[in-house]
Design an enzyme around this catalytic site. Structure first.
Site, mmCIF file in Angstrom:
data_model
loop_
_atom_site.group_PDB
_atom_site.id
_atom_site.type_symbol
_atom_site.label_atom_id
_atom_site.label_comp_id
_atom_site.label_asym_id
_atom_site.label_seq_id
_atom_site.Cartn_x
_atom_site.Cartn_y
_atom_site.Cartn_z
ATOM 1 N N HIS A 1 55.089 59.208 -25.354
ATOM 2 C CA HIS A 1 54.775 59.166 -23.928
ATOM 3 C C HIS A 1 53.292 59.411 -23.701
ATOM 4 O O HIS A 1 52.674 58.804 -22.809
ATOM 5 C CB HIS A 1 55.616 60.218 -23.191
ATOM 6 N N CYS A 2 52.704 60.265 -24.501
ATOM 7 C CA CYS A 2 51.302 60.658 -24.320
ATOM 8 C C CYS A 2 50.327 59.523 -24.580
ATOM 9 O O CYS A 2 49.220 59.522 -24.019
ATOM 10 C CB CYS A 2 50.942 61.816 -25.251
#
Length: 335
Positions: A317-318
């Site tokens: 996600h990052c």
């Protein structure tokens, strides 16, 4: 996404750098099975990126120092009253609180670069914030942590009311749910000071996936009940109590730097699928795939080894930031 470039984040040795390049590339290829991928590439990395990414991923040349696109890229927003309009929130990015080690001044321009490239309206914010520090349910609720938005290294004069007003102005979030902190590892020197996107997320309105640490030997075992209680006491923008679903951590507790923050919460939802973090733990990885499949009905869950990402400070996600599709508008109305 942003392609890695040489520096402190990527690694000091040739083997570490190769591992980092391969990890970012593996995520890009996994996402590209479901939807188009665009990659910002520093001029120093264009040849490598072309060779590793192939022809199926669009490359846009731009200066890059950090390459955690979730955090320094734009947070895209849409407007129900203007169906053909795309907005791009440009938070102030200062490298997670301007630590000495962070290289962030080039990537702080990425929101503007991308907004111009895709034709989005820039929504400039005076708040120091990162995309990994927020999660929304799409119906007016935002998840936050006190240690990020109220961090004196980020926003020394902020309080809850000011942050909530900015979330309403930029995201349309009418209700903020505040958690007191994040996971233990995230408070180390190279952490973000409590990003929500390894702690909890909304798979759908009224439901929250929460990181769980079942092993008492890990300090997060004591942290999670406190966060679960805070979620249980909260109501979303629609006045609902939240259904909390546990996503248990893998069995590994430590790496060479200390207690890990391996979290299946840090996944990416894509068109028809979910790109999930894997941690080399067959039982836990399979269990997480099942939970995610149940939470996102009709989507195929694909696991990518995220250990090289977490070793550098984040997860799937990052390093990604989704851009919503917009309905097409013609003279006859919406299509």
């Amino acid at each position: 996404m942003a392609f890695p470039r040489a520096g402190v984040t990527l690694g000091e040795t040739e083997a570490e750098r190769a591992e980092g390049y391969a990890a970012w590339t593996a995520v890009a290829h996994a996402v590209a099975e479901f939807e188009p991928v665009s990659m910002l590439v520093d001029p120093s990395e264009t040849a490598r990126a072309r060779a590793m990414l192939g022809d199926g991923i669009t490359q846009l040349e731009a200066p890059v120092d950090e390459f955690w696109m979730r955090d320094h890229g734009p947070t895209f927003v849409i407007d129900d009253e203007r169906p053909g309009a795309l907005g791009a929130v440009d938070w102030i990015f200062n490298g997670w609180g301007a630590p000495d080690w962070a290289e962030w001044r080039l990537s702080a321009e990425h929101a503007r670069t991308i907004a111009a490239h895709v034709g989005a309206e820039l929504v400039s914010s005076v708040l120091v914030n990162e995309g990994g520090g927020i999660h929304v349910d799409g119906e007016g609720t935002v998840l936050l942590t006190e240690t990020v938005q109220l961090d004196p290294r980020r926003n020394p004069f902020a309080d809850r009311a000011r942050v909530e007003a900015e979330m309403l102005r930029t995201l349309g979030a009418e209700r903020a749910i505040w958690l007191s902190r994040g996971l233990t590892r995230d408070y180390d020197e190279f952490g973000t000071n409590g990003h929500i996107d390894i702690v909890a997320t909304f798979p759908s309105p009224g439901r929250v996936l929460l990181h769980a640490q079942p092993d008492p030997a890990h300090p997060d075992h004591a942290v999670i009940p406190r966060l679960r209680a805070e979620l249980a006491q909260a109501e979303d923008a629609a006045g609902r109590r939240l259904e909390v679903i546990d996503l248990p951590a893998p069995a590994q507790l430590r790496d060479a730097e200390g207690f890990v923050d391996y979290s299946y919460v840090n996944h990416l939802v894509v068109n028809g699928g979910v790109i999930a973090c894997g941690f080399g733990d067959p039982h836990a990885d399979d269990r997480a795939r099942g939970t995610l499949a149940d939470a996102y009905p009709g989507r195929r869950v694909v696991t990518v080894d995220a250990r090289p990402l977490f070793a550098r400070g984040g997860g799937i996600h990052c390093i990604t930031q989704q851009q919503p599709a917009l309905p097409r508008v013609d003279s006859g109305g919406l299509e």
